[in-house]
Motif scaffolding. Structure first.
Motif, mmCIF file in Angstrom:
data_model
loop_
_atom_site.group_PDB
_atom_site.id
_atom_site.type_symbol
_atom_site.label_atom_id
_atom_site.label_comp_id
_atom_site.label_asym_id
_atom_site.label_seq_id
_atom_site.Cartn_x
_atom_site.Cartn_y
_atom_site.Cartn_z
ATOM 1 N N LEU A 100 38.781 16.271 33.367
ATOM 2 C CA LEU A 100 39.350 15.471 34.447
ATOM 3 C C LEU A 100 40.138 16.341 35.410
ATOM 4 O O LEU A 100 40.046 16.189 36.623
ATOM 5 C CB LEU A 100 40.249 14.375 33.870
ATOM 6 C CG LEU A 100 39.505 13.252 33.155
ATOM 7 C CD1 LEU A 100 40.481 12.285 32.515
ATOM 8 C CD2 LEU A 100 38.600 12.512 34.126
ATOM 9 N N SER A 107 48.469 14.427 39.578
ATOM 10 C CA SER A 107 49.005 13.069 39.688
ATOM 11 C C SER A 107 48.794 12.499 41.079
ATOM 12 O O SER A 107 48.510 11.320 41.252
ATOM 13 C CB SER A 107 50.492 13.076 39.344
ATOM 14 O OG SER A 107 51.160 13.960 40.222
ATOM 15 N N VAL A 156 45.190 11.380 41.485
ATOM 16 C CA VAL A 156 44.977 10.108 40.795
ATOM 17 C C VAL A 156 45.511 8.980 41.655
ATOM 18 O O VAL A 156 44.868 7.953 41.830
ATOM 19 C CB VAL A 156 45.691 10.106 39.429
ATOM 20 C CG1 VAL A 156 45.574 8.736 38.782
ATOM 21 C CG2 VAL A 156 45.093 11.157 38.527
ATOM 22 N N GLU A 188 41.568 6.682 39.323
ATOM 23 C CA GLU A 188 41.013 7.358 38.171
ATOM 24 C C GLU A 188 39.486 7.345 38.219
ATOM 25 O O GLU A 188 38.837 8.301 37.815
ATOM 26 C CB GLU A 188 41.507 6.662 36.908
ATOM 27 C CG GLU A 188 41.758 7.619 35.793
ATOM 28 C CD GLU A 188 42.841 7.081 34.861
ATOM 29 O OE1 GLU A 188 42.822 7.468 33.699
ATOM 30 O OE2 GLU A 188 43.682 6.274 35.316
ATOM 31 N N GLU A 189 38.958 6.248 38.734
ATOM 32 C CA GLU A 189 37.501 6.088 38.791
ATOM 33 C C GLU A 189 36.828 7.265 39.498
ATOM 34 O O GLU A 189 35.847 7.820 39.038
ATOM 35 C CB GLU A 189 37.138 4.796 39.522
ATOM 36 C CG GLU A 189 36.804 3.630 38.621
ATOM 37 C CD GLU A 189 35.995 4.036 37.401
ATOM 38 O OE1 GLU A 189 34.848 4.476 37.605
ATOM 39 O OE2 GLU A 189 36.502 3.935 36.264
ATOM 40 N N ARG A 210 36.817 10.299 37.437
ATOM 41 C CA ARG A 210 35.843 10.203 36.351
ATOM 42 C C ARG A 210 34.434 10.422 36.858
ATOM 43 O O ARG A 210 33.607 11.085 36.233
ATOM 44 C CB ARG A 210 35.936 8.822 35.698
ATOM 45 C CG ARG A 210 37.153 8.740 34.805
ATOM 46 C CD ARG A 210 37.302 7.391 34.219
ATOM 47 N NE ARG A 210 38.463 7.388 33.334
ATOM 48 C CZ ARG A 210 38.907 6.315 32.706
ATOM 49 N NH1 ARG A 210 38.290 5.166 32.869
ATOM 50 N NH2 ARG A 210 39.945 6.406 31.922
#
Lengths: 483, 98
Positions: free
Chosen positions: A29, A53, A56, A61-62, A65
């Motif tokens: 990540l 951070s 994000v 987060e998607e 990912r």
């Protein structure tokens, strides 16, 4: 560390479950976030310097990912394959990914499984290779016809003659004309299409002119056939044309009588008996070649459909259908018809068409996989040299289209086709040897592991026409006979 | 000294590469009201974020000028920056997630 478990699925596929521990997932990540950061401008930060951070917070987060999937599908996947000791045959497909803990399930297509069965024990069937006297007579008659001489005569034309004519047909302002063309007069009953012309010609004397009326369709169809547009209903159908015909000359066929003279004319023969003997042997040879060729074809068919057990991953099948479809699309495009229009005309959906193609593609795939496997077991391969030489001969026979031929042969698809053709021919020769019981036993070293083989012929154009392959095989078979 | 509420004193946290680095040394950087002094900043930060402040440094940032023809025009106004050091072990969450 990765935890990899595999589970075999149907049709040469494996479901690989890869568990990634948290530390490594975290790393993935972070790396993904870093990649995102380099691509965007965030005020206060140089590209790539924004902390995790912040990324994000900004992109969610998607997004991270999703970016991390790239690594999952790449680095992690490769490592997992190594651990599981799998060799994917085609690109794998991600079935499922769950985060926290990071587990991914991948469907990996494996190489096709081909069990040929005991094809080496197959033998030629006995065939009576006999040539009857009638066949020889027929052949001689054909030769006679071929070497017949034409003599100009001064009498009205009859069936079987050859006439030189000029012709002009007119209908509604459309004209069709030919100057001094030679046509042979066939039996009007056997050629109903041209009956009108033939009937007019019969009985005409040299120098005679005639005007008459006949359906214009006779001529327009001829022009249609020349321009290669088939199936189109000629709009001239049903119209009559005023036709003017002039006969310039009439020639009568003189068939040389079958005697020793004729034999001597044919070459190194002294008597008719010698010529007959020659005809007999060549007929036997032709029959034998035809028979062997047919046997090889039957054998391939038999191995493919009865003896061999072949399994392949669905991807292979789908991509073969894809290629077939794109081939179709291209052909349609050349005719100026988009695929959509074609589908509408056929009243089929894209899926229906694909399903219709499936059995055919499957059969082709089966066949090509079997041939490949035979080639592999027999240690047959095609060297680059051979491909080049083949293309050279192609070019040499192409005449003024040389450049086109070479260019298309050197394209990716073309090279693959040539490669496939050559290998196919070799397999056929070897099969013939096996059938005759002349093939040597194969030892292990002989059977080559031809890696690159799997790919090209796996991707063999499904739309490959059988014609060039057969033609090539004929040539090769013939030359191997000569040795 | 102007009467300013804590929320008037602190205008916004600065989130830059430099402030990210400073956060590792327990220092947090804000844009504050130009009228506020160090004491006011200390009190505001302590009250708003419920932390103990050990040190405040302030910098007056000059305005940035541009030119418009022959005229000198202000492109961005002057502002005041405050670097606040917290007691060891304390931190301000908003820098972790604004």
């Amino acid at each position: 560390m990765l935890k990899v478990t595999t589970e075999p699925l149907e049709r040469c596929q494996v479901l690989m479950t890869v568990e990634v521990d948290d530390a490594q997932a975290d790393q993935l990540l972070k790396a993904a976030a870093k990649r995102i950061a380099t691509q965007v401008q965030i005020p206060g930060f140089r590209p790539g310097k924004a902390p995790y951070s912040l990324i994000v917070r900004r992109f969610g987060e998607e997004a991270i990912r999703e970016e991390a999937m790239e690594d999952l599908g790449g680095k992690v996947f490769r490592e997992a394959l190594k651990q599981a000791n799998l060799e994917p045959f085609a690109p794998a497909s991600m079935e499922e990914v769950s985060w926290q803990p990071l587990v991914m399930k991948v469907r990996v297509p494996l190489a096709p499984v081909i069990e040929l069965g005991d094809y080496r024990s197959l033998r030629l069937e006995d065939a009576p290779l006999e040539v009857t006297e009638e066949e020889i007579d027929q052949e001689l008659a054909d030769i006679q016809e071929e070497y017949a001489s034409w003599e100009t005569v001064d009498r009205p034309a009859r069936i079987g003659d050859r006439v030189e004519i000029s012709l002009r047909a007119e209908s509604d302002g459309e004209t069709f004309s030919r100057e001094k063309v030679t046509i042979s007069i066939g039996d009007p009953d056997k050629e109903p299409k041209y009956a009108a012309i033939l009937k007019t010609l019969i009985g005409m004397a040299p120098g005679e002119e005639r005007t008459t009326v006949m359906p214009f369709a006779i001529f327009s169809e001829e022009t249609d056939a020349e321009s290669g547009e088939e199936g189109a209903e000629p709009e001239s159908a049903g119209r009559d044309a005023n036709v003017w015909i002039k006969v310039h000359a009439i020639q009568e066929k003189h068939v040389h009588p079958l005697d020793d003279d004729f034999a001597q004319m044919m070459g190194d023969f002294n008597t008719l008996e010698e010529l007959r003997e020659k005809v007999r042997t060549s007929l036997i040879r032709i029959k034998k070649e035809e028979f062997e060729e047919q046997q090889v074809a039957q054998t391939i068919e038999r191995i493919t459909s009865e003896m061999a057990h072949v399994e392949w991953p669905p991807v292979l099948e789908e991509s073969a259908i894809d290629r077939w479809m794109s081939g179709l699309e291209q052909r349609l495009k050349q005719q100026g018809m988009p695929l959509q229009t074609y589908l509408r005309a056929q009243q089929k959906s894209l899926e229906q068409l694909r399903e219709e193609l499936r059995p055919r593609v499957q059969q082709q795939l089966r066949r090509s996989l079997v041939l490949q496997e035979i080639a592999r077991r027999e240690g047959l391969s095609v060297e680059p040299d051979e491909v080049l030489r083949y293309i050279e001969t192609l070019a040499a026979t192409a005449g003024d289209r040389q450049q086109d031929v070479v260019q298309s042969a050197l394209s990716r698809a073309g090279l693959r086709q040539v490669f496939h053709d050559l290998l196919d021919a070799k397999v056929r020769i070897r099969l013939l040897q096996i059938l005759k019981g002349e093939a040597q036993e194969i030892t292990e070293e002989q059977s080559t592991e031809v890696e690159e083989l799997a790919e090209p012929s796996g991707e063999m154009p499904a739309a490959s026409s059988e014609k060039p392959v057969d033609a090539e095989v004929n040539v090769v078979l013939a030359s191997s006979e000569g040795k | 000294m102007a009467e300013l509420s804590p929320y008037e004193v602190i205008k916004r946290p600065l989130n830059t590469e430099k402030s990210t680095l400073a956060a590792e040394m327990n220092q947090y950087i804000f844009e504050v009201d130009p009228r506020a002094n160090k004491v006011q900043v200390r009190e505001a930060v302590e009250q708003v974020f419920k932390v103990d402040v050990t040190k405040v440094r302030v910098i007056n940032m000059p305005p940035r000028f541009g030119r418009w023809g022959r005229k000198r025009v202000k492109r961005s106004p002057a502002w005041k920056k405050a670097i606040v050091t917290l007691a060891p072990g304390q931190k301000i969450e908003i820098f972790e997630g604004v």
